[in-house]
Design an enzyme around this catalytic site. Structure first.
Site, PDB file in Angstrom:
ATOM      1  N   CYS A   2       0.870  -1.167   0.000  1.00  0.00           N
ATOM      2  CA  CYS A   2       0.000   0.000   0.000  1.00  0.00           C
ATOM      3  C   CYS A   2       0.906   1.216   0.000  1.00  0.00           C
ATOM      4  CB  CYS A   2      -0.866   0.041   1.247  1.00  0.00           C
ATOM      5  SG  CYS A   2      -1.899  -1.417   1.448  1.00  0.00           S
ATOM      6  N   ARG A  27       1.627   1.425  -5.924  1.00  0.00           N
ATOM      7  CA  ARG A  27       1.813   0.482  -4.815  1.00  0.00           C
ATOM      8  C   ARG A  27       0.534  -0.277  -4.462  1.00  0.00           C
ATOM      9  NH1 ARG A  27       6.424   1.453  -1.950  1.00  0.00           N
ATOM     10  NH2 ARG A  27       5.553   0.320  -0.213  1.00  0.00           N
ATOM     11  N   TRP A  75      -3.772  -1.850  -1.428  1.00  0.00           N
ATOM     12  CA  TRP A  75      -3.759  -3.133  -2.138  1.00  0.00           C
ATOM     13  C   TRP A  75      -4.229  -4.138  -1.097  1.00  0.00           C
ATOM     14  CZ3 TRP A  75      -1.392  -7.946  -1.768  1.00  0.00           C
ATOM     15  CH2 TRP A  75      -1.427  -8.731  -2.922  1.00  0.00           C
ATOM     16  N   ASN A 101       0.714   0.565   6.108  1.00  0.00           N
ATOM     17  CA  ASN A 101       1.205  -0.286   5.033  1.00  0.00           C
ATOM     18  C   ASN A 101       1.907  -1.461   5.685  1.00  0.00           C
ATOM     19  OD1 ASN A 101       2.350  -1.380   2.701  1.00  0.00           O
ATOM     20  ND2 ASN A 101       4.155  -0.060   2.852  1.00  0.00           N
ATOM     21  N   GLY A 102       1.463  -2.691   5.351  1.00  0.00           N
ATOM     22  CA  GLY A 102       2.085  -3.880   5.926  1.00  0.00           C
ATOM     23  C   GLY A 102       1.024  -4.855   6.387  1.00  0.00           C
ATOM     24  N   GLU A 478      11.212 -14.118 -18.683  1.00  0.00           N
ATOM     25  CA  GLU A 478      10.834 -12.728 -18.426  1.00  0.00           C
ATOM     26  C   GLU A 478       9.840 -12.234 -19.492  1.00  0.00           C
ATOM     27  OE1 GLU A 478      10.810 -10.672 -16.195  1.00  0.00           O
ATOM     28  OE2 GLU A 478      10.826  -8.663 -17.045  1.00  0.00           O
ATOM     29  N   LYS A 482       6.130 -10.689 -18.711  1.00  0.00           N
ATOM     30  CA  LYS A 482       5.682  -9.358 -19.160  1.00  0.00           C
ATOM     31  C   LYS A 482       4.327  -9.487 -19.850  1.00  0.00           C
ATOM     32  CE  LYS A 482       7.551  -6.995 -17.401  1.00  0.00           C
ATOM     33  NZ  LYS A 482       8.586  -7.416 -16.519  1.00  0.00           N
ATOM     34  N   GLU A 485       1.484 -10.365 -17.199  1.00  0.00           N
ATOM     35  CA  GLU A 485       1.089  -9.411 -16.160  1.00  0.00           C
ATOM     36  C   GLU A 485       0.392  -8.177 -16.694  1.00  0.00           C
ATOM     37  OE1 GLU A 485       5.505  -7.551 -15.117  1.00  0.00           O
ATOM     38  OE2 GLU A 485       4.016  -7.605 -13.555  1.00  0.00           O
ATOM     39  N   HIS A 501       9.041 -33.249 -24.324  1.00  0.00           N
ATOM     40  CA  HIS A 501       8.836 -34.117 -23.151  1.00  0.00           C
ATOM     41  C   HIS A 501       7.451 -33.929 -22.539  1.00  0.00           C
ATOM     42  CE1 HIS A 501      12.920 -35.552 -23.310  1.00  0.00           C
ATOM     43  NE2 HIS A 501      13.320 -34.302 -23.473  1.00  0.00           N
ATOM     44  N   LYS A 600       3.300  -2.612  -7.272  1.00  0.00           N
ATOM     45  CA  LYS A 600       4.704  -2.492  -7.658  1.00  0.00           C
ATOM     46  C   LYS A 600       5.626  -3.147  -6.645  1.00  0.00           C
ATOM     47  CE  LYS A 600       8.140  -0.749 -10.031  1.00  0.00           C
ATOM     48  NZ  LYS A 600       8.452  -1.470 -11.285  1.00  0.00           N
TER      49      LYS A 600
HETATM   50  O1  M6R Z   1      11.163  -4.754  -6.340  1.00  0.00           O
HETATM   51  P1  M6R Z   1      11.572  -6.136  -6.680  1.00  0.00           P
HETATM   52  O2  M6R Z   1      12.557  -6.162  -7.838  1.00  0.00           O
HETATM   53  O3  M6R Z   1      12.109  -6.919  -5.522  1.00  0.00           O
HETATM   54  O4  M6R Z   1      10.263  -6.859  -7.171  1.00  0.00           O
HETATM   55  C1  M6R Z   1      10.244  -8.212  -7.483  1.00  0.00           C
HETATM   56  C2  M6R Z   1       9.001  -8.590  -8.249  1.00  0.00           C
HETATM   57  O5  M6R Z   1       7.864  -8.354  -7.485  1.00  0.00           O
HETATM   58  C3  M6R Z   1       8.884  -7.809  -9.555  1.00  0.00           C
HETATM   59  O6  M6R Z   1      10.010  -7.987 -10.360  1.00  0.00           O
HETATM   60  C4  M6R Z   1       7.636  -8.232 -10.340  1.00  0.00           C
HETATM   61  O7  M6R Z   1       7.776  -9.549 -10.780  1.00  0.00           O
HETATM   62  C5  M6R Z   1       7.398  -7.268 -11.494  1.00  0.00           C
HETATM   63  N1  M6R Z   1       6.098  -6.691 -11.398  1.00  0.00           N
HETATM   64  C6  M6R Z   1       7.462  -7.879 -12.828  1.00  0.00           C
HETATM   65  O8  M6R Z   1       7.313  -6.933 -13.834  1.00  0.00           O
END
Ligand code: M6R
Length: 605
Positions: A2, A27, A75, A101-102, A478, A482, A485, A501, A600
């Protein structure tokens, strides 16, 4: 997960809180709220959904005048994203309001205890226990009530608390969640992230876990958990405010994709002097390192997967990859001969922090590769190499990921030289290849005007496969993330040689395959896998360099990248996949910078 923000000063607080929340919306964005004190009364406004709704409801803050306030963008973890569960939460007597937040881990016990004492709960959140505890412990001394409350909480929390009886005073508390204080003139601020305050002040104080602070218009006082006032250093934020704005692009993600060549330069250039890599912050006894363990989450983990190949190849040290969420509970075989490399853009990812603490406890030395200066991970590590990507706002990481790769390349070459596992000529050749990367990243952005057209062709796919071998496979991981998400299209990343396999059973005409063919040491092999999937009717979009005519003739569509040494090619190869995901998501009308269900910075487990 958050974002929290607070203000006390002489200006009308609500517009400042709302502007701050807009910067923190990455966030979490399922509900939002503000609380402002006016005439010794706390006025709270909350909405479900985005900050824009809150701005509309409060007429950009004009309906809630007052010079002290707190705000929150959520969030959801405990309780659905509703108005009632949105923060700030108020005490039963209306005297206090809190943003958090937490996660409060012992909230069930506390809730039971407070209910028995007669407190009434409005929401399903873990947070609400905090405000009732403050009310319970308040007997005219706000600070004492905050301290007593913090002592009862277990878990992670960054808190902002206001009291109607003391209109110019805000208390904040930090434990395992980010919290930064902004030092102004005649006004002071707090926020989860500096982007929320940088329009007003560049002078900040980083709070440590267990510390709390009192903010008034003219002073900030910081205390340890026993209530002793402690001196704190004021740090100056040097990056440009525009770095945290969209700068004419439709989305932060696109802006951040485009910024990659510049970010790459900022990451590499100061660390290469007279052809030699200088990592002054890495004062490590390499002779003592028998193995390297890399841990991270999400994209940062995938950056590690690509970096592993480069480190092992150049340094001849075994490198093991572990997801942080697994490592923390794995009873890991780690000792003082282990170097743990932790990758994180935010430096605040809860699982990564926990894994790091666990490995440190067992004797490992920790090298953190992080973007956010002063973040928790940066502070906990033995050595830190910053990625210097600048603020990354879009939830989907782009420049955060590529700069992590670049630091891993720098590390691999630097370590290989230290360990004498690389010939001088090869070292010099790879250092000049590394220096060329920012330009090649720019070329890849310039040479693919067809990506929006390809997005139009593929955006209706129900599912996609991303295949490759070796570093191409790491990039497939990766690339698929992308796509998933931000476009919500299912995407499966697969080591190309593994298809037969089992998963090749899923290949058919409606299942596009994105084939990554940039690592020359394995492209011949990947080509046979391309033939296998084409035989089963799949359309193939290949990523390769132009000279590779065999692939050009095999694939249905091509994305071109410049020719780059296989040990370094991942950071160029990923860029068209970021662009493809971006344009597919745009075609599908998705909320690109704030994908559903995500945030994020994952500061909770
Ligand atoms: O801030 P961080 O690099 O530790 O975050 C790790 C993941 O949460 C972050 O890379 C997430 O997978 C991204 N949203 C992907 O685009």
């Amino acid at each position: 997960m958050c974002g929290i923000v607070g203000y006390t000063g002489v200006q009308n607080g609500a517009p400042i809180l709302l502007e701050g929340l807009k910067k923190l919306e990455y966030r979490g964005y399922d509900s939002a709220g503000i609380a402002v004190i006016q005439d010794r009364t706390i006025h709270i406004q909350k909405v479900t959904g985005r900050i824009a709704n809150l701005c509309e409801k409060t007429q950009d803050g004009l309906l809630t005048p007052g010079c002290t306030g707190i705000g929150h963008t959520r969030w959801a973890t405990h309780g659905a994203p509703t108005d009632t569960n949105a923060h700030p939460h108020a005490s039963n007597d209306g005297r206090f309001a809190v943003v958090h937040n937490g996660i409060i881990e012992n909230y069930v016990e506390l809730r039971r205890e407070l209910t028995e004492k007669g407190y009434h709960f409005e929401s399903e959140t873990d947070t609400e226990v905090i405000v009732h505890l403050v009310e319970h412990y308040y007997h005219g001394d706000f600070q004492k009530a905050v301290m007593k409350t913090a002592n009862r909480l277990q878990g992670s929390y960054a808190l902002g608390i206001i009291c109607a009886d003391e209109p110019g005073r805000v208390f904040v508390v930090r434990e395992a969640s980010p919290l930064i204080l902004g030092v102004g003139i005649g006004e002071n601020f707090f926020a989860s992230d500096v982007t929320a305050m940088v329009a007003y002040t560049r002078n900040v104080i980083y709070l440590e876990d267990g510390e709390f602070a009192e903010l008034t218009a003219n002073a900030i006082r910081v205390f340890d958990c026993a209530g002793r006032e402690i001196p704190k250093q004021i740090n100056r934020i040097t990056w440009d405010i525009q770095a945290a704005e969209k700068g004419g692009y439709d989305h932060f993600m696109l802006k951040e994709i485009m910024e990659q060549p510049r970010a790459a330069k900022a990451t590499i250039t100061p660390r290469i002097q007279s052809g030699q890599i200088q990592l002054d912050d890495l004062d490590l006894d390499f002779g003592n390192v028998r193995r390297i363990l890399i841990t991270a989450c999400g994209s940062a983990y995938y950056a590690g997967c690509a970096g592993k190949y480069t480190i092992e190849k150049l340094c001849r040290i075994p490198v093991q990859m572990e997801l942080a969420s697994e490592l923390r509970y794995a009873d890991p075989l780690v000792d003082e001969h282990t170097l743990l490399i932790v990758l994180s853009q935010s430096g605040e990812t809860a699982d990564t922090i926990a894994a790091m603490k666990e490995c440190r406890r067992r004797g490992a030395k920790v090298l953190a590769i992080v973007n956010v200066v002063g973040s928790t991970i940066a502070k906990l590590a033995d050595y830190v190499l910053y990625t210097w990507a600048g603020p990354e706002i879009a939830v989907a990481t782009t420049k955060g990921y590529t700069t992590q790769l670049l630091v891993l390349y720098l590390f691999a070459l630097y370590t290989a030289k230290k360990l004498n596992t690389i010939e001088e000529t090869e070292y010099c050749r790879l250092v000049s290849c590394l220096k060329a990367l920012p330009k090649q990243m720019q070329q890849v952005l310039d040479m693919n005007p067809a990506i929006p057209r390809l997005a139009k062709k593929y955006h209706q796919a129900y599912s996609m496969f991303f295949i490759g071998r070796n570093t191409d496979y790491a990039v497939a991981l990766e690339g698929a993330l992308k796509m998933k998400e931000i476009s919500y299209i299912h995407a499966e990343s697969y080591a190309a040689g593994e298809l037969k396999h089992g998963t090749i059973a899923l290949i058919h005409e409606m299942q596009p395959v994105i084939a990554l063919c940039c690592n020359e040491s394995v492209t011949e092999k990947t080509m046979s896998n391309i033939i296998e999937v084409k035989t089963r009717g799949a359309e193939v979009l290949a990523v390769a360099h132009r000279e590779n005519q065999k692939i050009v003739s095999l694939a249905d569509d091509m994305i071109y990248v410049p020719k780059v040494d296989p040990l370094l090619c991942a950071c160029v190869e990923i860029i068209p996949l970021q662009m493809l995901a971006y344009h597919v998501a745009k075609e599908n009308g998705c909320d690109i910078d704030k994908p559903m269900n995500l945030a994020k910075s994952v500061t909770v487990e």
